[in-house]
Motif scaffolding. Structure first.
Motif, PDB file in Angstrom:
ATOM      1  N   HIS A 126       0.856  -1.195   0.000  1.00  0.00           N
ATOM      2  CA  HIS A 126       0.000   0.000   0.000  1.00  0.00           C
ATOM      3  C   HIS A 126       0.891   1.244   0.000  1.00  0.00           C
ATOM      4  N   PHE A 127       0.581   2.213  -0.868  1.00  0.00           N
ATOM      5  CA  PHE A 127       1.401   3.408  -1.016  1.00  0.00           C
ATOM      6  C   PHE A 127       0.639   4.618  -0.480  1.00  0.00           C
ATOM      7  N   ASP A 128       1.133   5.159   0.632  1.00  0.00           N
ATOM      8  CA  ASP A 128       0.447   6.256   1.316  1.00  0.00           C
ATOM      9  C   ASP A 128       1.465   6.996   2.167  1.00  0.00           C
ATOM     10  N   ASN A 129       1.437   8.319   2.119  1.00  0.00           N
ATOM     11  CA  ASN A 129       2.401   9.103   2.899  1.00  0.00           C
ATOM     12  C   ASN A 129       1.955   9.318   4.337  1.00  0.00           C
ATOM     13  N   ARG A 130       0.762   8.872   4.669  1.00  0.00           N
ATOM     14  CA  ARG A 130       0.269   9.017   6.031  1.00  0.00           C
ATOM     15  C   ARG A 130       0.675   7.823   6.889  1.00  0.00           C
ATOM     16  N   GLN A 131       0.810   8.064   8.177  1.00  0.00           N
ATOM     17  CA  GLN A 131       1.135   6.978   9.091  1.00  0.00           C
ATOM     18  C   GLN A 131      -0.050   6.045   9.229  1.00  0.00           C
ATOM     19  N   VAL A 132       0.216   4.755   9.222  1.00  0.00           N
ATOM     20  CA  VAL A 132      -0.846   3.766   9.387  1.00  0.00           C
ATOM     21  C   VAL A 132      -0.771   3.181  10.796  1.00  0.00           C
ATOM     22  N   ASP A 133      -1.877   2.616  11.229  1.00  0.00           N
ATOM     23  CA  ASP A 133      -1.914   1.869  12.489  1.00  0.00           C
ATOM     24  C   ASP A 133      -1.419   0.473  12.177  1.00  0.00           C
ATOM     25  N   LEU A 134      -0.135   0.260  12.386  1.00  0.00           N
ATOM     26  CA  LEU A 134       0.523  -0.968  11.955  1.00  0.00           C
ATOM     27  C   LEU A 134      -0.188  -2.208  12.483  1.00  0.00           C
ATOM     28  N   ILE A 135      -0.467  -2.215  13.777  1.00  0.00           N
ATOM     29  CA  ILE A 135      -1.079  -3.391  14.399  1.00  0.00           C
ATOM     30  C   ILE A 135      -2.576  -3.429  14.133  1.00  0.00           C
ATOM     31  N   GLY A 136      -3.246  -2.293  14.362  1.00  0.00           N
ATOM     32  CA  GLY A 136      -4.695  -2.248  14.208  1.00  0.00           C
ATOM     33  C   GLY A 136      -5.161  -2.513  12.792  1.00  0.00           C
ATOM     34  N   GLN A 137      -4.376  -2.101  11.786  1.00  0.00           N
ATOM     35  CA  GLN A 137      -4.767  -2.283  10.395  1.00  0.00           C
ATOM     36  C   GLN A 137      -4.160  -3.534   9.765  1.00  0.00           C
ATOM     37  N   GLY A 138      -3.461  -4.300  10.578  1.00  0.00           N
ATOM     38  CA  GLY A 138      -2.979  -5.589  10.112  1.00  0.00           C
ATOM     39  C   GLY A 138      -1.800  -5.550   9.163  1.00  0.00           C
ATOM     40  N   PHE A 139      -0.959  -4.510   9.247  1.00  0.00           N
ATOM     41  CA  PHE A 139       0.228  -4.457   8.391  1.00  0.00           C
ATOM     42  C   PHE A 139       1.361  -5.257   9.012  1.00  0.00           C
ATOM     43  N   ASP A 140       2.134  -5.907   8.159  1.00  0.00           N
ATOM     44  CA  ASP A 140       3.312  -6.625   8.627  1.00  0.00           C
ATOM     45  C   ASP A 140       4.483  -5.680   8.842  1.00  0.00           C
ATOM     46  N   ALA A 141       4.560  -4.624   8.020  1.00  0.00           N
ATOM     47  CA  ALA A 141       5.662  -3.667   8.128  1.00  0.00           C
ATOM     48  C   ALA A 141       5.252  -2.375   7.444  1.00  0.00           C
ATOM     49  N   ALA A 142       6.021  -1.315   7.697  1.00  0.00           N
ATOM     50  CA  ALA A 142       5.788  -0.029   7.046  1.00  0.00           C
ATOM     51  C   ALA A 142       7.129   0.661   6.864  1.00  0.00           C
ATOM     52  N   ILE A 143       7.242   1.461   5.813  1.00  0.00           N
ATOM     53  CA  ILE A 143       8.442   2.235   5.551  1.00  0.00           C
ATOM     54  C   ILE A 143       8.041   3.699   5.460  1.00  0.00           C
ATOM     55  N   GLY A 144       8.696   4.543   6.242  1.00  0.00           N
ATOM     56  CA  GLY A 144       8.358   5.955   6.219  1.00  0.00           C
ATOM     57  C   GLY A 144       9.207   6.721   7.205  1.00  0.00           C
ATOM     58  N   GLY A 145       8.885   7.994   7.346  1.00  0.00           N
ATOM     59  CA  GLY A 145       9.647   8.844   8.251  1.00  0.00           C
ATOM     60  C   GLY A 145       8.762   9.817   8.988  1.00  0.00           C
ATOM     61  N   GLY A 146       9.266  10.301  10.124  1.00  0.00           N
ATOM     62  CA  GLY A 146       8.541  11.300  10.903  1.00  0.00           C
ATOM     63  C   GLY A 146       7.339  10.754  11.635  1.00  0.00           C
ATOM     64  N   PHE A 147       7.292   9.444  11.885  1.00  0.00           N
ATOM     65  CA  PHE A 147       6.144   8.842  12.547  1.00  0.00           C
ATOM     66  C   PHE A 147       6.396   8.682  14.035  1.00  0.00           C
ATOM     67  N   GLU A 148       5.335   8.836  14.801  1.00  0.00           N
ATOM     68  CA  GLU A 148       5.414   8.508  16.216  1.00  0.00           C
ATOM     69  C   GLU A 148       5.486   6.989  16.350  1.00  0.00           C
ATOM     70  N   LEU A 149       6.258   6.538  17.312  1.00  0.00           N
ATOM     71  CA  LEU A 149       6.460   5.101  17.489  1.00  0.00           C
ATOM     72  C   LEU A 149       5.516   4.599  18.581  1.00  0.00           C
ATOM     73  N   PRO A 150       4.404   3.960  18.199  1.00  0.00           N
ATOM     74  CA  PRO A 150       3.471   3.476  19.225  1.00  0.00           C
ATOM     75  C   PRO A 150       4.042   2.292  19.981  1.00  0.00           C
ATOM     76  N   GLN A 151       3.439   2.000  21.124  1.00  0.00           N
ATOM     77  CA  GLN A 151       3.885   0.878  21.927  1.00  0.00           C
ATOM     78  C   GLN A 151       3.748  -0.424  21.145  1.00  0.00           C
ATOM     79  N   GLY A 152       4.761  -1.266  21.244  1.00  0.00           N
ATOM     80  CA  GLY A 152       4.730  -2.544  20.566  1.00  0.00           C
ATOM     81  C   GLY A 152       5.271  -2.517  19.153  1.00  0.00           C
ATOM     82  N   VAL A 153       5.771  -1.356  18.705  1.00  0.00           N
ATOM     83  CA  VAL A 153       6.319  -1.233  17.359  1.00  0.00           C
ATOM     84  C   VAL A 153       7.783  -0.816  17.455  1.00  0.00           C
ATOM     85  N   VAL A 154       8.629  -1.452  16.662  1.00  0.00           N
ATOM     86  CA  VAL A 154      10.053  -1.111  16.645  1.00  0.00           C
ATOM     87  C   VAL A 154      10.414  -0.558  15.272  1.00  0.00           C
TER      88      VAL A 154
END
Length: 307
Positions: A126-154
């Motif tokens: 999926h190609f999107d410049n917005r931050q996704v909810d990695l866990i809530g939206q079921g993504f395995d990984a994401a690539i981007g910058g300037g995102f807040e790091l939620p709990q449980g994400v490295v």
């Protein structure tokens, strides 16, 4: 002991705050998910959710239960997925979110090699410049910058996120020489308007000597896309501030040159993000390791650095 499916229905409903959305992801009906959670509550003798017409909200008991079973459920599912891998090879659908530019220009070209190594993985990118909810939206990984790091994400660092000032040689030859950041006040700015907020962001320039100065470039025009800004700048229409991944092809071809080459905007880093688990799915581990390896081999961190 509660059934695995009942616990999974509870966890997925808690993650997304909706029986309907949890049902969609689990391939069930909303009624089946709600009934499964209700049975779990009846057996435990406690209410796990406060229900409303708009959203599910965890009770205190629900929060405690989620904290206890959520990580274990993920570990079990990852173990099952890894066990199902064909002859030990990573297998399954790989759902990844990435910025449009970084993804299309620099990650998709790596797809052929990735699939040659891991033919049993099916990309769902999926190609999107917005931050996704990695866990809530079921993504395995994401690539981007300037995102807040939620709990449980490295996050694993890939490259610096630098922005530079660029213009065509023709434009610069027809306007007063720009030697300092203060000289930008008289330039024609091709500025980027955020498609999310509609605002033009205020930037601070940093020098190689770690000096700082405000970016005082007056707006001649605004764009909502950095690629469009580069195209406009290549026509001699002004000076654009764009991220290095956008600028690199234009700088290499000579269509654009850097303005104030000793100055840049430090916009943090571009990283690859994934959920922190004791047992990471083989497909996710393969992708993370592959991307880090390829960025290093191709020298993208050096190419995207403005220093």
């Amino acid at each position: 002991m509660e059934s695995f499916s009942s616990i999974e229905c509870f966890v997925r409903s808690a993650e997304v705050g909706s029986f309907a959305e949890a049902a969609r992801r689990l391939g069930l009906t909303p009624a089946a998910v709600g009934k499964s959670v209700a049975k779990l509550e009846a057996r435990a003798g406690v209410r796990l959710f406060q229900r409303s017409t708009r959203r599910l909200t965890l009770t205190e008991a629900g929060k405690v239960f989620l904290a206890e079973v959520g990580p274990s459920l993920t570990t079990i599912q990852n173990a099952v997925a890894n066990l199902a891998s064909a002859e030990g090879r990573p297998v399954g659908t790989l759902k990844v979110s990435m910025g449009v530019l970084t993804g299309v220009m620099y990650v998709v070209p790596l797809l052929g090699e990735f699939l040659r190594r891991y033919p049993a993985i099916t990309p769902d990118w999926h190609f999107d410049n917005r931050q996704v909810d990695l866990i809530g939206q079921g993504f395995d990984a994401a690539i981007g910058g300037g995102f807040e790091l939620p709990q449980g994400v490295v996050a694993r660092r890939l490259t610096p996120a630098h922005r530079v000032l660029v213009a065509s040689s023709n434009y610069l030859s027809q306007h007063p020489t720009i030697l300092t950041p203060a000289d930008l006040e008289h330039g024609d700015g091709i500025l980027i308007r955020s498609p999310q907020t509609g605002r033009i962001r205020t930037w601070q320039l940093t020098s190689r000597m770690h000096e700082h100065a405000p970016l005082s470039l007056r707006a001649r025009m605004t764009m909502s896309d950095s690629q469009a800004a580069c195209v406009a700048a290549s026509q001699g229409l002004g000076i654009a501030l764009v991220s290095m991944p956008f600028a690199v092809p234009y700088l290499h071809s000579g269509e654009l040159v850097r303005v104030l080459p000793d100055w840049y905007v430090d916009d943090g880093i571009i990283s690859i993000y994934y959920a922190e688990h004791k047992l990471l799915p083989g497909k996710t581990r393969a992708f993370v390791d592959f991307i880090i390896e390829q960025f290093a081999e191709l020298g993208l961190a050096q190419r995207f650095s403005a220093i």
